[in-house]
Motif scaffolding. Sequence first.
Motif, PDB file in Angstrom:
ATOM      1  N   MET A  77      24.619  88.721  36.724  1.00  0.00           N
ATOM      2  CA  MET A  77      24.166  87.936  37.885  1.00  0.00           C
ATOM      3  C   MET A  77      22.655  87.974  38.034  1.00  0.00           C
ATOM      4  O   MET A  77      22.019  88.981  37.738  1.00  0.00           O
ATOM      5  CB  MET A  77      24.787  88.477  39.183  1.00  0.00           C
ATOM      6  N   ASN A  78      22.103  86.855  38.528  1.00  0.00           N
ATOM      7  CA  ASN A  78      20.683  86.833  38.881  1.00  0.00           C
ATOM      8  C   ASN A  78      20.547  87.265  40.343  1.00  0.00           C
ATOM      9  O   ASN A  78      21.543  87.573  41.009  1.00  0.00           O
ATOM     10  CB  ASN A  78      20.055  85.460  38.618  1.00  0.00           C
ATOM     11  N   LYS A  79      19.327  87.285  40.832  1.00  0.00           N
ATOM     12  CA  LYS A  79      19.067  87.782  42.188  1.00  0.00           C
ATOM     13  C   LYS A  79      19.843  86.980  43.239  1.00  0.00           C
ATOM     14  O   LYS A  79      20.461  87.555  44.137  1.00  0.00           O
ATOM     15  CB  LYS A  79      17.562  87.741  42.482  1.00  0.00           C
ATOM     16  N   GLN A  80      19.822  85.657  43.130  1.00  0.00           N
ATOM     17  CA  GLN A  80      20.512  84.821  44.120  1.00  0.00           C
ATOM     18  C   GLN A  80      22.025  85.062  44.090  1.00  0.00           C
ATOM     19  O   GLN A  80      22.670  85.115  45.135  1.00  0.00           O
ATOM     20  CB  GLN A  80      20.201  83.336  43.866  1.00  0.00           C
ATOM     21  N   GLU A  81      22.582  85.209  42.889  1.00  0.00           N
ATOM     22  CA  GLU A  81      24.015  85.461  42.774  1.00  0.00           C
ATOM     23  C   GLU A  81      24.386  86.826  43.345  1.00  0.00           C
ATOM     24  O   GLU A  81      25.436  86.972  43.981  1.00  0.00           O
ATOM     25  CB  GLU A  81      24.435  85.364  41.302  1.00  0.00           C
ATOM     26  N   LEU A  82      23.526  87.820  43.120  1.00  0.00           N
ATOM     27  CA  LEU A  82      23.780  89.142  43.700  1.00  0.00           C
ATOM     28  C   LEU A  82      23.752  89.072  45.225  1.00  0.00           C
ATOM     29  O   LEU A  82      24.613  89.655  45.896  1.00  0.00           O
ATOM     30  CB  LEU A  82      22.740  90.146  43.208  1.00  0.00           C
ATOM     31  N   LYS A  83      22.755  88.342  45.784  1.00  0.00           N
ATOM     32  CA  LYS A  83      22.693  88.178  47.246  1.00  0.00           C
ATOM     33  C   LYS A  83      23.986  87.557  47.779  1.00  0.00           C
ATOM     34  O   LYS A  83      24.545  88.026  48.769  1.00  0.00           O
ATOM     35  CB  LYS A  83      21.506  87.294  47.639  1.00  0.00           C
ATOM     36  N   LYS A  84      24.430  86.509  47.103  1.00  0.00           N
ATOM     37  CA  LYS A  84      25.632  85.811  47.549  1.00  0.00           C
ATOM     38  C   LYS A  84      26.858  86.731  47.460  1.00  0.00           C
ATOM     39  O   LYS A  84      27.681  86.777  48.380  1.00  0.00           O
ATOM     40  CB  LYS A  84      25.852  84.557  46.690  1.00  0.00           C
TER      41      LYS A  84
END
Length: 108
Positions: A97-104
């Motif tokens: 996961m990238n940062k945005q996916e981790l946040k989500k």
Amino acid sequence: MPAGSNAKRERQYEHIKESAEKRGSSEKRAKEIAARTVNMERARSGESATASKTSTGDRKSASQRGGERSHSGSQGPTKDQLYAEAKKRGVEGRSSMNKQELKKALGR
């Protein structure tokens, strides 16, 4: 320390001041940080005669927050911080996961 403070607040003030100095703050800045933090805690717990909205409006106290704000910066938590939290929570597929996916995935 302000008038009317108790032994607990004195210890808290000294601890915060020493911690700030260890992190590289000047003595003057360390005293300011400690005094502001202790005064905010006093306002939250009803120990002070007056309290501003900013002192009492936050849902978490500084001790409960544990430095969340200072570590997250203007862009929020880093990808490494998000990854560590995802690992702690057992999020599947976190390594790709990238940062945005981790946040989500963490609900942020």
